[in-house]
Design a protein around this motif. Structure first.
Motif, PDB file in Angstrom:
ATOM      1  N   ARG A 175       1.138  -1.457  -0.362  1.00  0.00           N
ATOM      2  CA  ARG A 175      -0.410  -0.199   0.066  1.00  0.00           C
ATOM      3  C   ARG A 175       0.724   1.437   0.108  1.00  0.00           C
ATOM      4  NH1 ARG A 175      -5.043  -0.001   3.050  1.00  0.00           N
ATOM      5  NH2 ARG A 175      -5.538   2.451   2.851  1.00  0.00           N
ATOM      6  N   VAL A 176       0.343   2.674  -1.096  1.00  0.00           N
ATOM      7  CA  VAL A 176       1.255   3.072  -0.999  1.00  0.00           C
ATOM      8  C   VAL A 176       0.509   4.700  -0.266  1.00  0.00           C
ATOM      9  CG1 VAL A 176       2.478   5.160  -2.396  1.00  0.00           C
ATOM     10  CG2 VAL A 176       2.974   2.760  -3.224  1.00  0.00           C
ATOM     11  N   ARG A 177      -0.673   4.934  -0.631  1.00  0.00           N
ATOM     12  CA  ARG A 177      -1.302   5.332  -0.640  1.00  0.00           C
ATOM     13  C   ARG A 177      -2.826   5.301  -0.287  1.00  0.00           C
ATOM     14  NH1 ARG A 177       1.011  11.599  -0.760  1.00  0.00           N
ATOM     15  NH2 ARG A 177       2.798  10.725   0.096  1.00  0.00           N
ATOM     16  N   SER A 178      -3.713   6.061   0.005  1.00  0.00           N
ATOM     17  CA  SER A 178      -5.161   5.677  -0.162  1.00  0.00           C
ATOM     18  C   SER A 178      -6.164   7.164   0.115  1.00  0.00           C
ATOM     19  CB  SER A 178      -5.544   5.098   0.863  1.00  0.00           C
ATOM     20  OG  SER A 178      -5.227   5.232   2.289  1.00  0.00           O
ATOM     21  N   TRP A 179      -7.043   7.826  -0.251  1.00  0.00           N
ATOM     22  CA  TRP A 179      -7.777   9.035  -0.421  1.00  0.00           C
ATOM     23  C   TRP A 179      -9.148   7.863   0.124  1.00  0.00           C
ATOM     24  CZ3 TRP A 179      -4.347   7.229  -4.102  1.00  0.00           C
ATOM     25  CH2 TRP A 179      -3.275   8.011  -4.251  1.00  0.00           C
ATOM     26  N   ARG A 180      -9.807   9.098   0.103  1.00  0.00           N
ATOM     27  CA  ARG A 180     -11.751   8.744   0.126  1.00  0.00           C
ATOM     28  C   ARG A 180     -12.137   9.496  -1.581  1.00  0.00           C
ATOM     29  NH1 ARG A 180     -14.695   5.529   1.931  1.00  0.00           N
ATOM     30  NH2 ARG A 180     -16.353   6.346   2.251  1.00  0.00           N
ATOM     31  N   GLY A 181     -13.022   9.307  -1.785  1.00  0.00           N
ATOM     32  CA  GLY A 181     -13.464   9.067  -3.284  1.00  0.00           C
ATOM     33  C   GLY A 181     -14.718   8.965  -3.537  1.00  0.00           C
ATOM     34  N   HIS A 182     -15.075   9.229  -4.619  1.00  0.00           N
ATOM     35  CA  HIS A 182     -16.656   8.441  -4.747  1.00  0.00           C
ATOM     36  C   HIS A 182     -16.400   7.698  -6.680  1.00  0.00           C
ATOM     37  CE1 HIS A 182     -17.424  12.169  -2.363  1.00  0.00           C
ATOM     38  NE2 HIS A 182     -18.140  11.780  -1.954  1.00  0.00           N
ATOM     39  N   ASN A 183     -17.806   7.398  -6.800  1.00  0.00           N
ATOM     40  CA  ASN A 183     -17.887   6.503  -7.825  1.00  0.00           C
ATOM     41  C   ASN A 183     -19.451   6.702  -8.530  1.00  0.00           C
ATOM     42  OD1 ASN A 183     -18.104   4.124  -5.030  1.00  0.00           O
ATOM     43  ND2 ASN A 183     -19.719   4.049  -6.853  1.00  0.00           N
ATOM     44  N   GLY A 184     -19.488   5.723  -9.471  1.00  0.00           N
ATOM     45  CA  GLY A 184     -20.789   5.835 -10.282  1.00  0.00           C
ATOM     46  C   GLY A 184     -21.836   7.045  -8.934  1.00  0.00           C
ATOM     47  N   LYS A 185     -23.278   7.758  -8.666  1.00  0.00           N
ATOM     48  CA  LYS A 185     -23.784   7.755  -7.720  1.00  0.00           C
ATOM     49  C   LYS A 185     -24.871   6.990  -7.735  1.00  0.00           C
ATOM     50  CE  LYS A 185     -26.781  10.334 -10.830  1.00  0.00           C
ATOM     51  NZ  LYS A 185     -27.309  11.559 -10.698  1.00  0.00           N
ATOM     52  N   ARG A 186     -25.495   5.932  -8.294  1.00  0.00           N
ATOM     53  CA  ARG A 186     -26.091   4.203  -8.278  1.00  0.00           C
ATOM     54  C   ARG A 186     -25.131   3.320  -7.743  1.00  0.00           C
ATOM     55  NH1 ARG A 186     -30.898   3.181 -12.552  1.00  0.00           N
ATOM     56  NH2 ARG A 186     -31.280   2.316 -10.804  1.00  0.00           N
ATOM     57  N   GLY A 187     -23.748   3.920  -7.264  1.00  0.00           N
ATOM     58  CA  GLY A 187     -22.754   2.163  -7.471  1.00  0.00           C
ATOM     59  C   GLY A 187     -22.625   1.677  -8.733  1.00  0.00           C
ATOM     60  N   TRP A 188     -22.207   0.097  -8.626  1.00  0.00           N
ATOM     61  CA  TRP A 188     -21.998  -0.355  -9.075  1.00  0.00           C
ATOM     62  C   TRP A 188     -22.313  -1.363 -10.017  1.00  0.00           C
ATOM     63  CZ3 TRP A 188     -16.862   0.814  -9.735  1.00  0.00           C
ATOM     64  CH2 TRP A 188     -16.087   1.278  -8.169  1.00  0.00           C
ATOM     65  N   THR A 189     -21.618  -1.998 -11.171  1.00  0.00           N
ATOM     66  CA  THR A 189     -22.439  -2.818 -12.499  1.00  0.00           C
ATOM     67  C   THR A 189     -22.200  -3.924 -12.954  1.00  0.00           C
ATOM     68  OG1 THR A 189     -24.256  -3.718 -13.985  1.00  0.00           O
ATOM     69  CG2 THR A 189     -22.811  -0.821 -14.019  1.00  0.00           C
ATOM     70  N   ALA A 190     -21.531  -5.073 -12.838  1.00  0.00           N
ATOM     71  CA  ALA A 190     -21.078  -5.679 -14.220  1.00  0.00           C
ATOM     72  C   ALA A 190     -21.702  -5.769 -15.226  1.00  0.00           C
ATOM     73  CB  ALA A 190     -21.316  -6.656 -13.524  1.00  0.00           C
ATOM     74  N   GLU A 191     -22.904  -5.524 -15.596  1.00  0.00           N
ATOM     75  CA  GLU A 191     -23.213  -4.797 -17.215  1.00  0.00           C
ATOM     76  C   GLU A 191     -23.642  -3.282 -17.347  1.00  0.00           C
ATOM     77  OE1 GLU A 191     -23.055  -6.855 -19.501  1.00  0.00           O
ATOM     78  OE2 GLU A 191     -22.320  -8.612 -17.622  1.00  0.00           O
ATOM     79  N   HIS A 192     -23.180  -2.405 -17.229  1.00  0.00           N
ATOM     80  CA  HIS A 192     -22.823  -1.287 -16.967  1.00  0.00           C
ATOM     81  C   HIS A 192     -23.842  -0.605 -18.665  1.00  0.00           C
ATOM     82  CE1 HIS A 192     -22.227   3.103 -16.758  1.00  0.00           C
ATOM     83  NE2 HIS A 192     -21.751   3.434 -18.318  1.00  0.00           N
ATOM     84  N   ARG A 193     -24.416  -0.068 -18.906  1.00  0.00           N
ATOM     85  CA  ARG A 193     -24.870   0.758 -20.204  1.00  0.00           C
ATOM     86  C   ARG A 193     -24.432   2.314 -19.587  1.00  0.00           C
ATOM     87  NH1 ARG A 193     -25.288  -2.567 -24.265  1.00  0.00           N
ATOM     88  NH2 ARG A 193     -26.921  -0.561 -24.651  1.00  0.00           N
ATOM     89  N   ALA A 194     -24.702   2.660 -21.205  1.00  0.00           N
ATOM     90  CA  ALA A 194     -24.087   4.722 -21.122  1.00  0.00           C
ATOM     91  C   ALA A 194     -25.870   4.981 -20.180  1.00  0.00           C
ATOM     92  CB  ALA A 194     -24.921   4.944 -22.096  1.00  0.00           C
TER      93      ALA A 194
END
Length: 247
Positions: free
Chosen positions: A103-122
């Motif tokens: 581990r070198v460094r870490s930060w808090r961040g944000h991703n897609g506002k509805r979360g995650w998916t393995a089958e993303h669509r635009a």
């Protein structure tokens, strides 16, 4: 700015492309933005290989995704989503050493506002789960000293009709190689797998909340990553909610 095949476009194409980039990359016309992307075997997705990373793998990443990290990779940006439907995440930079991944460094961040998916669509406002290479960077601001190919252009600027809190999102960006042409600027509009799977997924500067699919980080974090990621170390991003990462 160049097109996906490396040819320099004409003036009309440039103007058209810049307008499309401003509206379509990282969230389209939505006020809440961040990139959009494809799922499945994206242009930059790393497939399983007999030379995959060793068993002493990236913490919190299961064998399925661990096997998609190339043996040549010596840098991993891991994005650990708080939950499948959460827009919050922790981002950790790891470096490969003789003892495994440190581990070198870490930060808090944000991703897609509805979360995650393995089958993303635009337009689904979820970030794609997977392992993707990191090969190109750019932004509104001057190159802060990165080894990655860097494209500086005012075309990265967020439209001023977006919320003011979003105006500096694209001061620095690192393209996630997901349904894009590697070696092209991050805002290149080419979508090898088609528009329906989206595109323009980036690591970019944070606006304090979830994105349309990108990963938002502080300016300090972006500057650090830009100065640290090295093409000779074949950096990749491993991203998803914690349950998906370990499955």
């Amino acid at each position: 700015m160049r097109s996906g095949d490396g040819r320099r476009p004409g003036a009309a194409t440039v103007i058209c492309g810049l307008l499309l980039t401003a509206l379509a990359a990282c969230g389209g016309a939505a006020v809440e933005h961040g990139g959009d992307g494809a799922s499945g075997a994206g242009a930059g997705r790393v497939g399983a290989s007999p030379n995959a990373a060793a068993a002493t793998g990236v913490p919190g990443v299961g064998e399925r995704l661990q096997q998609r990290i190339p043996a040549v990779s010596r840098q991993v940006v891991a994005v650990y989503g708080d939950g499948k439907d959460s827009g919050n995440s922790t981002v950790v930079l790891y470096a490969r050493s003789g003892r495994g991944w440190e581990r070198v460094r870490s930060w808090r961040g944000h991703n897609g506002k509805r979360g995650w998916t393995a089958e993303h669509r635009a337009g689904d406002n979820r970030s794609p789960v997977g392992v993707f290479t990191l090969t190109d960077a750019g932004g509104v601001l001057a190159d802060p000293g990165t080894r990655l190919p860097y494209t500086r252009s005012a075309a990265f600027a967020a439209p001023r009709w977006w919320a003011r809190s979003h105006w500096h999102d694209f001061d620095y960006v690192i393209a996630i190689d997901y349904n894009r042409v590697k070696g092209a600027p991050p805002n290149d509009p080419a979508r090898p797998e088609g528009e329906g799977k989206g595109g323009g997924i980036w690591l970019h500067m944070d606006h304090g909340s979830g994105t349309s699919a990108c990963v938002g980080l502080s300016r300090t974090a972006m500057e650090y990553l830009l100065r640290t990621l090295d093409p000779d170390r074949h950096p990749v991003v491993v991203m998803g909610d914690r349950d998906a990462l370990t499955s």
